[in-house]
Motif scaffolding. Structure first.
Motif, mmCIF file in Angstrom:
data_model
loop_
_atom_site.group_PDB
_atom_site.id
_atom_site.type_symbol
_atom_site.label_atom_id
_atom_site.label_comp_id
_atom_site.label_asym_id
_atom_site.label_seq_id
_atom_site.Cartn_x
_atom_site.Cartn_y
_atom_site.Cartn_z
ATOM 1 N N ASP A 294 -17.886 57.802 12.714
ATOM 2 C CA ASP A 294 -19.155 58.359 13.163
ATOM 3 C C ASP A 294 -18.961 59.413 14.243
ATOM 4 O O ASP A 294 -19.669 60.427 14.268
ATOM 5 C CB ASP A 294 -20.071 57.253 13.672
ATOM 6 N N GLU A 295 -18.007 59.184 15.127
ATOM 7 C CA GLU A 295 -17.750 60.159 16.186
ATOM 8 C C GLU A 295 -17.322 61.497 15.588
ATOM 9 O O GLU A 295 -17.746 62.568 16.045
ATOM 10 C CB GLU A 295 -16.679 59.629 17.130
ATOM 11 N N MET A 296 -16.481 61.443 14.560
ATOM 12 C CA MET A 296 -16.034 62.682 13.932
ATOM 13 C C MET A 296 -17.146 63.306 13.090
ATOM 14 O O MET A 296 -17.317 64.525 13.080
ATOM 15 C CB MET A 296 -14.799 62.411 13.074
ATOM 16 N N ALA A 297 -17.922 62.471 12.391
ATOM 17 C CA ALA A 297 -19.023 63.003 11.590
ATOM 18 C C ALA A 297 -20.070 63.680 12.465
ATOM 19 O O ALA A 297 -20.640 64.712 12.088
ATOM 20 C CB ALA A 297 -19.660 61.886 10.762
ATOM 21 N N ASP A 298 -20.343 63.120 13.651
ATOM 22 C CA ASP A 298 -21.336 63.701 14.553
ATOM 23 C C ASP A 298 -20.989 65.129 14.956
ATOM 24 O O ASP A 298 -21.871 65.949 15.228
ATOM 25 C CB ASP A 298 -21.471 62.847 15.820
ATOM 26 N N ARG A 299 -19.705 65.458 14.977
ATOM 27 C CA ARG A 299 -19.288 66.794 15.405
ATOM 28 C C ARG A 299 -19.665 67.864 14.401
ATOM 29 O O ARG A 299 -19.629 69.062 14.728
ATOM 30 C CB ARG A 299 -17.781 66.809 15.650
ATOM 31 N N ALA A 300 -20.031 67.480 13.181
ATOM 32 C CA ALA A 300 -20.441 68.481 12.187
ATOM 33 C C ALA A 300 -21.640 69.276 12.656
ATOM 34 O O ALA A 300 -21.795 70.449 12.302
ATOM 35 C CB ALA A 300 -20.753 67.787 10.852
ATOM 36 N N PRO A 318 -14.697 70.754 1.290
ATOM 37 C CA PRO A 318 -15.544 70.776 2.489
ATOM 38 C C PRO A 318 -14.717 70.403 3.712
ATOM 39 O O PRO A 318 -13.832 69.541 3.635
ATOM 40 C CB PRO A 318 -16.614 69.711 2.187
ATOM 41 N N VAL A 319 -14.988 71.062 4.840
ATOM 42 C CA VAL A 319 -14.286 70.675 6.062
ATOM 43 C C VAL A 319 -14.607 69.219 6.358
ATOM 44 O O VAL A 319 -15.684 68.716 6.024
ATOM 45 C CB VAL A 319 -14.678 71.597 7.230
ATOM 46 N N LEU A 320 -13.675 68.538 6.986
ATOM 47 C CA LEU A 320 -13.769 67.075 7.077
ATOM 48 C C LEU A 320 -14.996 66.593 7.830
ATOM 49 O O LEU A 320 -15.594 65.578 7.463
ATOM 50 C CB LEU A 320 -12.502 66.518 7.726
ATOM 51 N N THR A 321 -15.386 67.292 8.904
ATOM 52 C CA THR A 321 -16.563 66.817 9.648
ATOM 53 C C THR A 321 -17.816 66.897 8.775
ATOM 54 O O THR A 321 -18.639 65.976 8.783
ATOM 55 C CB THR A 321 -16.746 67.645 10.928
ATOM 56 N N TRP A 322 -17.981 67.976 8.006
ATOM 57 C CA TRP A 322 -19.129 68.094 7.113
ATOM 58 C C TRP A 322 -19.047 67.058 6.001
ATOM 59 O O TRP A 322 -20.062 66.492 5.579
ATOM 60 C CB TRP A 322 -19.180 69.490 6.499
ATOM 61 N N ARG A 323 -17.843 66.828 5.529
ATOM 62 C CA ARG A 323 -17.661 65.871 4.433
ATOM 63 C C ARG A 323 -17.993 64.459 4.892
ATOM 64 O O ARG A 323 -18.627 63.678 4.166
ATOM 65 C CB ARG A 323 -16.216 65.956 3.962
ATOM 66 N N MET A 324 -17.578 64.109 6.095
ATOM 67 C CA MET A 324 -17.904 62.790 6.634
ATOM 68 C C MET A 324 -19.404 62.653 6.849
ATOM 69 O O MET A 324 -19.989 61.591 6.589
ATOM 70 C CB MET A 324 -17.151 62.563 7.945
ATOM 71 N N TRP A 325 -20.034 63.714 7.342
ATOM 72 C CA TRP A 325 -21.492 63.679 7.533
ATOM 73 C C TRP A 325 -22.178 63.387 6.202
ATOM 74 O O TRP A 325 -23.112 62.576 6.134
ATOM 75 C CB TRP A 325 -21.962 65.012 8.104
ATOM 76 N N GLY A 347 -32.396 63.823 19.008
ATOM 77 C CA GLY A 347 -31.413 64.380 19.918
ATOM 78 C C GLY A 347 -30.045 64.361 19.266
ATOM 79 O O GLY A 347 -29.908 64.228 18.063
ATOM 80 N N MET A 348 -29.021 64.467 20.049
ATOM 81 C CA MET A 348 -27.674 64.431 19.511
ATOM 82 C C MET A 348 -26.843 63.415 20.268
ATOM 83 O O MET A 348 -25.919 63.748 20.986
ATOM 84 C CB MET A 348 -27.036 65.823 19.605
ATOM 85 N N PRO A 349 -27.200 62.105 20.122
ATOM 86 C CA PRO A 349 -26.379 61.084 20.753
ATOM 87 C C PRO A 349 -25.077 60.927 19.994
ATOM 88 O O PRO A 349 -24.821 61.622 19.023
ATOM 89 C CB PRO A 349 -27.255 59.822 20.631
ATOM 90 N N ALA A 350 -24.286 59.972 20.417
ATOM 91 C CA ALA A 350 -23.012 59.752 19.736
ATOM 92 C C ALA A 350 -23.234 59.446 18.272
ATOM 93 O O ALA A 350 -22.463 59.831 17.410
ATOM 94 C CB ALA A 350 -22.253 58.605 20.408
#
Length: 368
Positions: A294-300, A318-325, A347-350
């Protein structure tokens, strides 16, 4: 022998899920309520009508009323009943690429007829033969050098291939081979003639052992079998996409859409392996358990800028953050061109609530 034994249907008449949801970061409600007009028995109806529902003959204790509306089933693969769906951009991009490729073939034939020879003209004129020859060589290489999965060789991986093919409604499971990975994390699907096959690099089986992440391997195998089920390995499709290497953004966008489609198949096949599979792609077969999905997906949603857009646009995956999202938010298709954005007003919490109504945040798994 039929390798896949379907489970008996549930009360709603659907086939039972061989991999039911068991907690984690998704939770689907699969059992619909009884339909309106069903014959009720004692205790089968609620004690009071649902809020806002008018009683036809007045209100009295024990009044039989229709049951509440059945909960909406959350799709695993963005389509009803847990079956995977194509990415919404796949077919439009395929049409564009095929049209451009046909024009390229016609131009090559005209140039060839007028005596203008060069390597590109000859390559396009001979494309059907070159593609057929290349697919045949590739398939033969797996047959003579790869370890063919069977009930006695890599039986766990073999069963994953058979189960994935059955889940996707394929009449026959594709052949599957294991080849030496030498540290590479990779797998692919292809075909030749009427044969289709999956190749898995040996290093991926190091994440598939019973002591590690077998669900991640099942997700990856489902992804590759999904390429076959979606027709991505067809000779005619690949012939129509022959121009892809010469179309840096358009061609790569089509390939990314196909990867999202295959991810839908992998998620449908073993959704519990999605996070570990992406962690393996991000940090490798030994460090995958340290990745906070989730931490990595949130960075998308926060990693932005022109060069971020270019990296995705020029990538075949797809770049990994977008793919995880996209694997976390199953309410919509993965983003192809523009970065994902959190729900309106959020908002944009963790982490924030996913489309399943649960907060998918969870700490990285312990290495022990």
């Amino acid at each position: 022998m039929q390798p896949f034994e379907p489970q008996p249907p549930d009360q709603a008449g659907r086939q039972a899920d061989p991999y039911p949801l068991q907690g984690g970061w998704v939770s689907a409600q699969d059992t619909p309520a009884a339909s309106y007009g069903q014959q009720y028995t004692s205790g089968s109806h609620p004690a009071a009508p649902p809020a806002g529902y008018p009683a036809p003959y007045g209100s009295y204790p024990g009044l039989p009323v229709p049951p509440p509306a059945p909960p909406q089933r959350q799709p695993r693969g963005l389509s009803p009943f847990g079956m995977p769906a194509r990415h919404s951009w796949e077919i439009p991009m395929l049409v564009v690429v095929v049209v451009l490729t046909v024009f390229a073939y016609l131009i090559a034939l005209v140039l060839l007829a007028t005596g203008n020879f060069d390597q590109y003209v000859l390559a396009f004129a001979a494309a059907p033969l070159l593609l057929w020859f290349g697919r045949g060589i590739n398939y033969a290489g797996q047959r003579v050098n790869g370890v063919k999965m069977s009930p006695t060789q890599f039986p766990g991986g073999y069963q994953m291939v058979v189960d994935a093919a059955a889940r996707f409604g394929m009449a026959k499971a594709p052949d599957a081979y294991v080849v030496l990975g030498n540290g590479q994390i990779n797998a692919f699907a292809s075909g030749h003639g009427f044969r289709r096959y999956v190749v898995v690099y040996s290093d991926l089986f190091e994440i598939g052992g019973a002591a590690r992440e077998p669900d991640a391997l099942a997700f990856i195998i489902g992804h590759e079998v999904g390429h076959i089920a979606a027709g991505h390995t067809s000779y005619w499709r690949q012939l129509g996409m022959f121009l892809v290497p010469f179309l840096p953004i358009i061609g790569n966008s089509l390939i990314r859409a196909q990867e999202y489609t295959a991810d839908n198949h992998g998620y449908c096949n073993r959704h519990t392996g999605a996070s570990a599979a992406m962690g393996t792609l991000a940090a490798g077969k030994y460090m995958n358990r340290l990745i906070g999905f989730d931490e990595m997906a949130d960075r998308a949603a926060v990693e932005k800028g022109f060069f971020v857009w270019m990296v995705n646009a020029l990538s075949s995956h797809p770049v990994l953050t977008w793919r995880m999202w996209a694997l976390r938010d199953r309410s919509r298709h993965g983003k192809l061109f523009l970065r994902p954005a959190p729900p309106a007003g959020a908002g944009m919490p963790a982490s924030y609530a996913s489309s399943y109504g649960q907060v998918p945040a969870s700490p990285p798994k312990s290495v022990l």
